[in-house]
Design an enzyme around this catalytic site. Structure first.
Site, mmCIF file in Angstrom:
data_model
loop_
_atom_site.group_PDB
_atom_site.id
_atom_site.type_symbol
_atom_site.label_atom_id
_atom_site.label_comp_id
_atom_site.label_asym_id
_atom_site.label_seq_id
_atom_site.Cartn_x
_atom_site.Cartn_y
_atom_site.Cartn_z
ATOM 1 C CG ASP A 81 7.817 5.534 37.872
ATOM 2 O OD1 ASP A 81 7.688 6.554 37.187
ATOM 3 O OD2 ASP A 81 8.898 4.915 37.984
ATOM 4 C CG ASP A 82 1.813 8.081 33.996
ATOM 5 O OD1 ASP A 82 1.860 7.052 33.306
ATOM 6 O OD2 ASP A 82 1.003 8.999 33.800
ATOM 7 C CD GLU A 83 9.914 7.161 34.878
ATOM 8 O OE1 GLU A 83 10.873 7.587 34.221
ATOM 9 O OE2 GLU A 83 10.034 6.548 35.957
ATOM 10 C CE1 TYR A 84 11.477 5.199 30.291
ATOM 11 C CE2 TYR A 84 11.023 4.245 32.436
ATOM 12 C CZ TYR A 84 11.833 4.991 31.604
ATOM 13 O OH TYR A 84 12.998 5.509 32.083
ATOM 14 N N PRO A 134 3.956 1.656 33.744
ATOM 15 C CG PRO A 134 2.690 3.342 32.759
ATOM 16 C CD PRO A 134 3.626 3.070 33.903
#
Length: 585
Positions: free
Chosen positions: A315-318, A274
């Site tokens: 990659d579930d960051e930000y 994200p």
């Protein structure tokens, strides 16, 4: 696969007005696809059949046959010849490299191609073939600008990309190997804004020492392009894939960057992350037809096919997910149970695992970089992958909020209330049937502070209570890696050294020693290790030879994992320094 290695004609229209070129020799505009080109104006066209709408073509070893085509209502005899002016061709090469975003192209030497001296289109012919033979190409990245002219009038410009990589001299049977704890699958995530991904392919493992050179193979099984983003399209009201400039240059030039790795047997994946726009994998609308989920899954699958990749890494960051229903982010739901479940299942349906499929034939890898609270497990209250709905309903003690004396966050309350609502039980049952752990090929732990996941993980010994549904102890041994290492370098007081905060025990660094983390990898029988940001290492630093530290790291990992075969890692090939890492700026 529809490998994208070409530039559309519209991007190259700027090539007709180059500084330093003779203006009278480059005056015609390149036809734009979809306009009908010269056919409507009666202009003669210079094209490659089946790729008429393109001006650049990738040479794949074949002889090329272009066509000179007569325009409508044009009955003249046309005699044409190729522009051989070196200044013009060099200027076109430089401009081509600029538009492609990589300063790697050189003009193909005249010794490496043959074209006819003249091309004649007789009055009674609609077209005439124009053969182009490319031969004896040396290693490198070249472009051949073909400028066909009728006297001083330019008929058209076509470009041929010619990329020749060193031949991979490995025994490719290495792809049939079974990974083990002692020789796990090494995965390198590459920050593409600063590092040339091709360097990954030059790390070579001698698993039994240099004396047994016949067993040498690439060190890395996989590499990850970091990172594509999930953006919000406010006009269409949906999430969409976005590629920044550094990622785009790789995807649009796959023959230059991706293919040489794949030719060595290395899988190339695309990271998906994200982008601070309140949209990500965990808040896609699960109601109705689930158009967000289906659309994003389809876009991801098409990206893998279009760019000739081998899979993706989530990659579930930000994301900056909305924390309350009142958040002013139209169209973007709060975090909700089932969003990630349905997305992964939809993508796996589009990229199915074929029973018995060999590793070398896998182009459908779906992996998870375990980081961020939204893809983690019960320990912080979400259970978004665990399918342990009772824990959510009871908001069981042990949630991080309560543990630290904080009230339960509004977004967690919303998930809990949704799970408790009888009206949602049918959807909940549907979610409960999705064993996400079986859909992933690998789940990598991104907890740099310690080797085991602070959620319910296999490495904690709670095999019956794993935080990811369907991930059995047996699966976890193959899919789950507890050892993750930041491989960055830094320039400290004129010295290059490892970033140590993810390596050493101490205040502000790891809260367990490297040997402890490796020990957990060994005890858990995990068969993969992920390394972030493997960087370019200069051959010299401050006018003195510099030793590549990575050559010591990986044998150290393997020996601590129990490998007694004396593994050796060497760097063999071109050390690509096309980008400038932060530590060298």
């Amino acid at each position: 696969m529809n490998y994208i290695s070409i530039i559309k004609a519209g991007m190259l229209a700027a090539l007709v007005c180059l500084a330093g070129c003779k203006e009278e020799t480059l005056t015609a505009e390149v036809p734009v696809p979809g306009t009908g080109g010269g056919e409507l104006t009666g202009e003669t066209r210079f094209v490659l059949p089946l790729e008429e709408g393109m001006n650049t073509h990738v040479w794949k070893g074949e002889d090329l046959t272009f066509e000179l085509r007569r325009g409508m209502n044009d009955k003249r005899e046309i005699t044409a010849a190729f522009d051989t002016d070196e200044e013009t061709l060099n200027a076109l090469t430089a401009k081509y490299a600029e538009l492609k975003g990589i300063n790697l192209y050189k003009l193909l030497s005249t010794e490496s191609y043959e074209v006819p001296q003249t091309v004649t289109l007789a009055p009674d012919k609609a077209s005439v073939s124009v053969p182009v033979k490319i031969k004896d190409v040396k290693e490198g990245t070249f472009v051949l600008p073909l400028v066909l002219k009728n006297g001083e009038h330019e008929i058209g410009v076509q470009f041929v990309e010619v990329v020749r990589h060193p031949e991979a001299d490995f025994n490719m049977s290495w792809l049939d190997r079974t990974p083990s704890v002692e020789e796990p699958r090494f995965v390198a995530i590459i920050e593409t804004a600063e590092n040339d991904i091709r360097n990954v392919g030059n790390y070579v493992l001698y698993p039994n020492g240099e004396e047994q050179a016949d067993t040498r193979r690439p060190l890395f099984d996989m590499t990850v392009i970091f990172s594509a983003n999930i953006n919000w399209n406010g006009i269409q009201g949906k999430p969409e894939l976005y590629y920044n400039e550094s990622v785009r240059r790789i995807l649009d030039n796959r023959d230059v960057f991706v293919k040489p790795l794949q030719d060595r047997g290395i899988k190339v994946l695309l990271s998906l992350m994200p982008n601070h726009q309140a949209i990500g994998f965990s808040n896609l609308d699960i109601t109705g037809e689930r158009s967000m989920i289906k659309g994003l899954a389809r876009d991801i699958q098409e990206a893998v096919q279009t760019y000739g990749l081998d899979g993706v890494m989530f990659d579930d960051e930000y994301a900056n997910y909305p924390e309350t229903p009142e958040a002013e982010q139209p169209g973007r739901p709060m975090v909700q149970m089932g969003s990630f479940h349905f997305l992964i299942k939809e993508l796996r349906d589009l990229m199915p695992i074929v029973e018995g499929q060999a590793w070398k034939d896998r182009h459908n890898l779906i992996t998870l970089y375990n980081t961020g609270p939204f893809t983690n497990g019960a320990g912080n209250g979400w259970c978004l992958f665990g399918n342990k709905f009772d824990l959510i309903k009871k908001h069981a003690a042990g949630w991080e909020d309560e543990r630290y004396g904080n009230p339960i966050a509004e977004d967690k309350k919303a998930v809990r209330e949704w799970v408790k609502d009888p009206a949602n039980q049918a959807v909940l049952e549907e979610i409960g049937k999705i064993e996400v752990g079986r859909l992933f090929d690998y789940v990598w732990n991104a907890n740099y502070l310690r080797g085991d996941n602070h959620q319910y993980s296999f490495s904690s010994g709670r095999t019956s209570d794993t935080w990811i549904a369907g991930l059995s102890g047996e699966d976890a041994e193959k899919k789950y890696g507890v050892a993750s290492f930041e491989m960055s370098l830094e320039n400290d007081y004129g010295r290059i050294q490892h970033q140590t905060r993810f390596w050493e025990q101490g205040e502000g660094k790891r809260n367990e020693a490297l040997t402890t983390t490796i020990g957990k990898q060994k005890t858990g029988k995990h068969q993969s290790i992920i390394c972030f940001n493997l960087q370019y290492v200069p051959d010299t630093w401050k006018d003195a030879p510099y030793t590549n530290l990575y050559l010591q790291d990986f044998p150290l990992f393997m020996k601590q994992l129990g490998n007694t075969a004396n593994p050796v890692v060497k760097f063999e090939g071109v050390n690509y320094d096309t980008l400038l890492p932060a530590y060298m700026k």
